[in-house]
Each structure stands twice: as C-alpha cells, then as structure tokens.
Design a protein around this motif. Structure first.
Motif, mmCIF file in Angstrom:
data_model
loop_
_atom_site.group_PDB
_atom_site.id
_atom_site.type_symbol
_atom_site.label_atom_id
_atom_site.label_comp_id
_atom_site.label_asym_id
_atom_site.label_seq_id
_atom_site.Cartn_x
_atom_site.Cartn_y
_atom_site.Cartn_z
ATOM 1 N N ASN A 1 -5.188 2.798 -5.459
ATOM 2 C CA ASN A 1 -4.570 4.087 -5.128
ATOM 3 C C ASN A 1 -5.306 5.240 -5.801
ATOM 4 O OD1 ASN A 1 -3.736 3.911 -7.767
ATOM 5 N ND2 ASN A 1 -1.565 4.234 -7.366
ATOM 6 N N HIS A 2 -4.861 6.455 -5.513
ATOM 7 C CA HIS A 2 -5.557 7.647 -6.000
ATOM 8 C C HIS A 2 -5.444 7.787 -7.523
ATOM 9 C CE1 HIS A 2 -1.386 8.935 -5.742
ATOM 10 N NE2 HIS A 2 -1.679 9.957 -6.517
ATOM 11 N N ARG B 1 0.918 4.106 -3.084
ATOM 12 C CA ARG B 1 0.597 5.526 -2.919
ATOM 13 C C ARG B 1 1.671 6.435 -3.531
ATOM 14 N NH1 ARG B 1 -0.964 3.438 2.356
ATOM 15 N NH2 ARG B 1 -3.256 3.490 2.529
ATOM 16 N N CYS C 1 0.832 -1.214 0.000
ATOM 17 C CA CYS C 1 0.000 0.000 0.000
ATOM 18 C C CYS C 1 0.862 1.257 0.000
ATOM 19 C CB CYS C 1 -0.932 0.007 1.216
ATOM 20 S SG CYS C 1 -2.225 -1.261 1.147
#
Length: 727
Positions: free
Chosen positions: A44-45, A23, A19
């Motif tokens: 993720n974004h 990111r 994770c």
C-alpha cells in the motif's frame, strides 16, 4: 483461526478484499502470496512512503528486499518461517529503505486462509519504530551516564560509552567520536573509537578550520556526504586511507551558556545523508554529552570544596557530618539545632539568592559569639538553614532570651538595607546510643513544627511530633475516600442575641468521622486539606449539607435561619467561587440571604482590591459575608473600612482575656468600630456568665460559645429549635 477466517471467500475475492482493506489502513501493508513462491503481490501507499519502494519495485519480490548489511539474519529467517507456515508473528527488525538508509520496522504477520481453509496469503503490517527506539535508547543512555557519574566512573569511560551507543543505534557501519576544546577552541580531549586517529589529524585544520571558521555556522551540524570529494579531502586523507570512511556528520557541543565546548562526530563507511529523524537523534545526543561534561565539572568543583560552602564560606554539611561522627565516636553527646530565618524566602524573592546566602553568613557569625554555642560546630545545612552541634554534656539546648534578643535586636544588612529576622529553631539530642542520621531527622521534625508557629520559636523534638506527622499522612490517605463516602458533615453552633438570649443564626462547623480511622479533629484535617488542595471540596460538602437542611425545613414549613459557612482562602480566591456558589444555592431553591460566608482575616491581606470585588459580587447576589477571627492579623483597621462585610467576629483570644483592662479596651474599640461601620459584632468562644455580662455591658450584639450552646448535629438543632427559649 483469526478474525478473517470466518469469511468464506474465493482466492480472488480474498485478494480483492485484502487490497481494499490495506488501502484504508495507516500502517504499511505487504501482501505475500504463499502459493507463488512467497512473493509480494501488493504493497500500500503507506509502505511506499515508509520505504521509498513503490509497487513496481516490490511486486514479484520477497520480503528479503528490505534486508541489508546489519539486518539480523536470524530474525529475518523467523519472519520467513512464519510466512511459510502460516503463523502469527510479531517482531522488530532493522530494515533498509531504497536509498540505503535504515529504519526499525515493527513487522506483524497475519496468515490469511481461503474458502477451503488453505493458506493463501500472509499480510505483513509494518510500522516505523525508529524514533521511539532511538528515544528509548537515549533515555537508557542518559540513565547509564547519570548512574556512572554518580558511581564515580571515569569520564573517559562515560564518553566512550556515549560514542559506542550512538554507533550501535544508527544501524550503519559507523564510528563516533567526541572532541572537547578549551576556551581557545584548541583540542583538549578526544574520546571514542577513533581517539588515536583523530589525535594525529591536524587539529587546526580539522577542528578549528572545519567547525569554527567564518564560513561555517558553529551552532549547526556540518554534513559531508563524500569526504574524498570534499574541500577537506587532504585533511581526511590519512583517516580515509586507514578506514573506508565515506561520510561525516559533525555536531557542535554547546554548554548551557551557548558557548561551544566541543564536537560530536560520526564517520560512516557508506554515503549517508541524515534524515529528519537523524537530526532529531543528534539533537538529543548532544545534551547528554553536555550534561555529562557539566556534571563532571561540577563534581570536580564539589570535590575541591570538601570543607566549605562556596556561597557563605561556612563549613559545609559533609564536613560537618564527618566531624559529628568523630565526636560521637569519642563519646561526646550534646544537642543539634537546625536554625532557619523565618523571612529567608521573602529575602530571596526580593533581593536574590545571594542575599539569602548573606543572611545565613551573618546569622552564623552572631551565633558563634553566643555563650550557648561556645565550642560548637556551625555549618550550612540546607539552602535556607544552618545546623549547629553543641558539644556540651547537656543534651537540651536552652537559649536564654537575652541571647536571642542579642542576635535579633540589631538589624541585618543586605545591600546596605536593614533587615530584621525571626528564627525558627528545631533541636534534638545526639549521643553514641543513637545514629547521627536519627538526630538529624528529629531536629528536622522539630524545625517543621517551629515553622508552623509565628514569631521566633524554639521547638524541641518530642515523640508526639512523629505521631503527629504519621497522623497527618494517615489523614491525607483517607480524605478522598471520606469525600467520596459523604463523611464530612456540619455541626451547627447557634449565634445568640446577647441582649435577649434568642437564637438568631448559626455557624456551620465541619466535622469528619471516618469509617476507617474514626473521628478526625478539624485542627488536623483542615490544614492537610488546605495543603493538598482538597479544602474547597470540603467547603462545598458542608455548604451542600447546610442547603439540604434548609431545604428540608422549607418542605416542612419551618422557620429558616441564616447559616454561616467557613470558606478557605484558596477557595475564596478561586475564579469560579462566586458563580459556583450561587449555582449551588439556586439548585436547592434557597434564598441566598440564608447563607453567610465567613472569611478568615488573613485572607484579606493577600489582595484587598480582589477581595473587595468578590465580596461585592456576593453581596449583589444576596449573600452576606463576615470577617472571622478579627484582630489576629496585622493590618485589620487599614483594610476593614475598604471591605463591605456585614459582620465582625471577635476572636476567642480577646474574649478569654476580657478581665485584662487593656484587652477589655481593645474589645470595646472593636465593638464601637463595628457600629460605626454598620456591621454586626459577634464575640466567639464565650464560656462564662462573666464574659456574657461584660460583653453585654460593652454593647456586643451577638454571642457564640459553650456558655450558650455547643456545636450540635442537625437533628439535635431541629429539636432545639422546637423547644427553644431565650438564654
């Protein structure tokens, strides 16, 4: 094993680490837990931005969430199989965003194992390839359209191909159409998958009303999200009843003058609102349509002008070629001439392309009246030349001087202005034993040689001309290697005081002995280097060798002599010429007074004021300059007094003809002129005692030539200076 397998992490640590990594990356990342039904545990974004799906939307879901109506199921099964079996896999797939729009997704699957070597996660790295795939598709489409046009495919087939390609590329169930209109915005042609349906629509309402009315900008797309709810519902009702169309995107097609010539439309079976990438795609498609339309119109116009060049009214080359083939088949032989006005480009630059066309038309009219070209075929060959085929049995064209005078003595008129020409003529024979195309090629080669000469000149093809071209190409291929291997070296030729016979200075002459092709004449490699932009490198290589020689003499405590180094025009006018030259001289700790730059006379004709500035900058830094080959140019006296040279070099052609009273008077004038301007006069190419004595009598200060010394390598120059005695 992959690069992550070397880490011994627990499941929790592995998840945390993945994770954290996700990111930080600029790719979309999806982490799938292979022990929980292959469901998604993290996105993720970047993924959210790419798909509009946030973490809440995706957690607990599978990658199937991105599938849609047009997604390749077999490809998706391969993705799922790779996730389940812990395989590394890379593919591209058509996926769907949350709003239903599609994008091409590059999916790269990386399996991740825990501390026990068990498959725990699959990391899916994703990247939006839509724009690049669209660009590739359009490049391929453009290539196919051009190829089809070149091969004579029907215009209808080409337009339909554009429509089908666009429909396939969008990734939605859609149909495309192209409508072309006349000058009154009336529908002229319809292409694509909806040809019949659109023909039955009310063209006044659909095409003119929708695209050209006062309320719609004709140079912007028209986007209708829901046809049934729009103001055009009634117009589209027959179409909607036959097809489940929901949305319409319509883009005007403009020609190069900005005038609308048609409409490109896409009908969607689902509600579709274009994204920025879609607008970009549409803006790239329309020019392809415009290109095809323009190309097809031009090709039709060309077909209509089968026999005539539109700009001059002369026979065009295609018709000329057909006539020539017929002549050769019937046993005719003769000569081809390609004729180009030497001033053609200047005329075009000053008065435009039409003036160039007019010059060729007038020239062809005069050629037709010459006895030499009786019963000849005359046509336009290139934008700047005429081709003539003489049907006489004589394979060598010999144009009498009187005929050349006839076509050149009287001025040509362009816009009531008198214009005088010189002609460059290349000739070669043709007969039934030689392909016509070879005769053309040989005439072209002869013309290339004619273009290198000044004045009006006729060059006949000779085999040596091909050998010369081959030699130049061979030289070009080796120049860079020659510079890299330090193969360019100076030969120094002494400049002698004519009165005393003492060596006063030297001129450095560039020589090249290639390790692969041997000795290369400066007459060959210098023009090639100038044409390819390598000449300044050779100039600097020679200057560097001269400076090294001077540096060695300083170290040995020997007398230094001034050395002249030739500078090419392009190098002289380079913005960094003075600064770079000074820096190079200073790097060897040599006093600049021992370097002189020789500049050919033609260089000053380009820009006298700029040349003056450069010469003054050199002078301010202690570097002398000389004007080389003086008298060969056109405006010597007009600019000589404006340029602060220290030396005038009298060209060898004047020295060769000293016995001619007129030439003798010219040389005497140049010598006197140099004295009046406080310049040193140097005569080049002195080969006989008679020339030496005459120049001495005329008061010339310095001489250079084989009568004194030939150019010598640096080692021999050192020996010469050790035992030098006046000549």
């Amino acid at each position: 094993m992959n690069e992550f397998d070397n880490r011994s992490l627990s499941d929790a640590e592995l998840y945390f680490w993945l994770c954290q990594m996700a990111r930080q990356l600029d790719s979309g990342i999806v982490i799938v837990n292979t022990k929980k039904g292959y469901t998604i545990e993290f996105v993720n974004h970047v993924f959210s931005h790419m798909t509009d799906y946030n973490e809440h939307d995706m957690i607990g879901m599978t990658i199937d969430k991105l599938r849609g109506q047009l997604t390749d199921i077999l490809n998706e099964e391969a993705i799922q199989e790779s996730i389940e079996n812990g395989l590394t896999f890379k593919t591209s797939s058509l996926h769907y965003r949350k709003d239903g729009s599609t994008f091409w997704n590059e999916v790269n699957i990386i399996p991740m194992h825990n501390q026990f070597g068990e498959l725990q996660y699959s990391v899916l790295m994703m990247r939006d390839l839509t724009d690049s795939i669209n660009v590739e598709a359009l490049i391929e489409l453009e290539r196919e359209v051009y190829f089809s046009l070149e091969n004579g495919d029907s215009f209808e087939r080409i337009m339909n191909k554009i429509c089908s390609t666009v429909s396939a590329t969008f990734g939605k169930k859609c149909f495309s159409s192209i409508v072309l209109v006349d000058d009154y915005n009336r529908m002229k042609y319809v292409y694509g998958e909806l040809t019949e349906e659109i023909h039955f629509l009310d063209e006044e309402l659909l095409l003119v009303g929708l695209t050209f009315n006062e309320n719609t900008s004709i140079k912007k797309p028209v986007i209708i999200k829901n046809l049934s709810e729009s103001q055009y519902n009634k117009i589209f009702k027959p179409l909607i009843e036959k097809h489940p169309f929901v949305s319409l995107w319509s883009q005007p097609i403009l020609n190069t003058e900005g005038k609308i010539i048609g409409l490109f439309s896409i009908y969607f079976e689902q509600q579709a609102e274009p994204l920025a990438a879609d607008f970009k795609f549409l803006n790239r498609v329309v020019p392809i349509v415009t290109l095809a339309v323009k190309y097809y119109e031009q090709k039709n116009a060309i077909r209509q002008l089968i026999y005539q060049d539109a700009s001059t009214g002369l026979t065009n080359f295609e018709h000329f070629k057909n006539k020539m083939m017929s002549l050769i088949e019937h046993g005719y032989e003769g000569a081809l001439c390609i004729i180009a006005p030497g001033e053609y480009q200047n005329i075009v630059d000053l008065q435009g392309r039409q003036a160039g066309d007019e010059i060729l038309r007038q020239l062809a009219g005069r050629l037709q009246k010459l006895t030499t070209f009786n019963d000849s075929i005359i046509a336009r060959y290139t934008s700047s030349s005429i081709i003539v085929a003489s049907r006489s049995t004589n394979q060598q064209v010999r144009i009498p001087q009187q005929e050349i005078d006839d076509i050149l003595f009287e001025p040509y008129y362009i816009n009531d202005k008198e214009t005088y020409l010189t002609l460059k003529i290349g000739t070669a024979s043709f007969n039934d034993n030689e392909p016509f195309i070879d005769a053309i090629r040989k005439s072209d080669i002869a013309l290339s040689n004619a273009l290198k000469a000044s004045g009006t000149v006729v060059k006949r093809f000779e085999q040596s001309q091909i050998e010369s071209v081959e030699q130049e190409m061979n030289v070009l291929a080796h120049i860079t290697k020659g510079l890299k291997n330090n193969e360019f070296l100076p030969m120094l030729q002494p400049k002698v005081n004519i009165a005393t016979g003492e060596i006063e200075s030297f001129e450095a002459l560039a020589r090249w002995v290639s390790s692969e092709i041997g000795f290369v004449s400066p007459a060959v490699f210098i023009p090639v280097a100038e044409n390819t932009g390598n000449i300044y490198k050779i100039d600097r290589a020679i200057l560097r060798k001269v400076l090294q020689w001077l540096e060695e003499r300083v170290a040995l405590g020997l007398k230094l002599y001034q050395v002249s180094v030739n500078i090419s025009p392009s190098h002289f006018y380079n913005a960094g010429f003075v600064e770079n030259s000074i820096a190079l001289i200073e790097s060897y700790n040599i006093d600049p007074k021992y370097i002189k730059f020789e500049i050919t006379e033609s260089i000053e004709l380009d820009n006298v004021m700029r040349a003056k500035k450069i010469i003054n900058e050199l002078k301010a830094n202690g570097i002398d300059t000389a004007i080389d080959d003086f008298g060969v140019g056109y405006s010597s006296l007009s600019y000589l007094q404006k340029l602060p040279f220290e030396e005038i070099k009298i060209d060898k052609s004047f020295v060769d003809n000293l016995a001619d009273p007129r030439m003798n008077a010219v040389v005497k004038t140049i010598i006197q002129l140099s004295k009046n301007l406080n310049m040193i006069s140097v005569a080049e190419g002195i080969e006989t005692k008679e020339q030496h004595e005459e120049l001495k009598r005329l008061g010339c200060q310095t001489g250079q030539g084989y009568y004194y010394f030939k150019p010598l390598p640096l080692e021999e120059i050192n020996k010469l200076l050790e035992e030098s005695v006046p000549v």
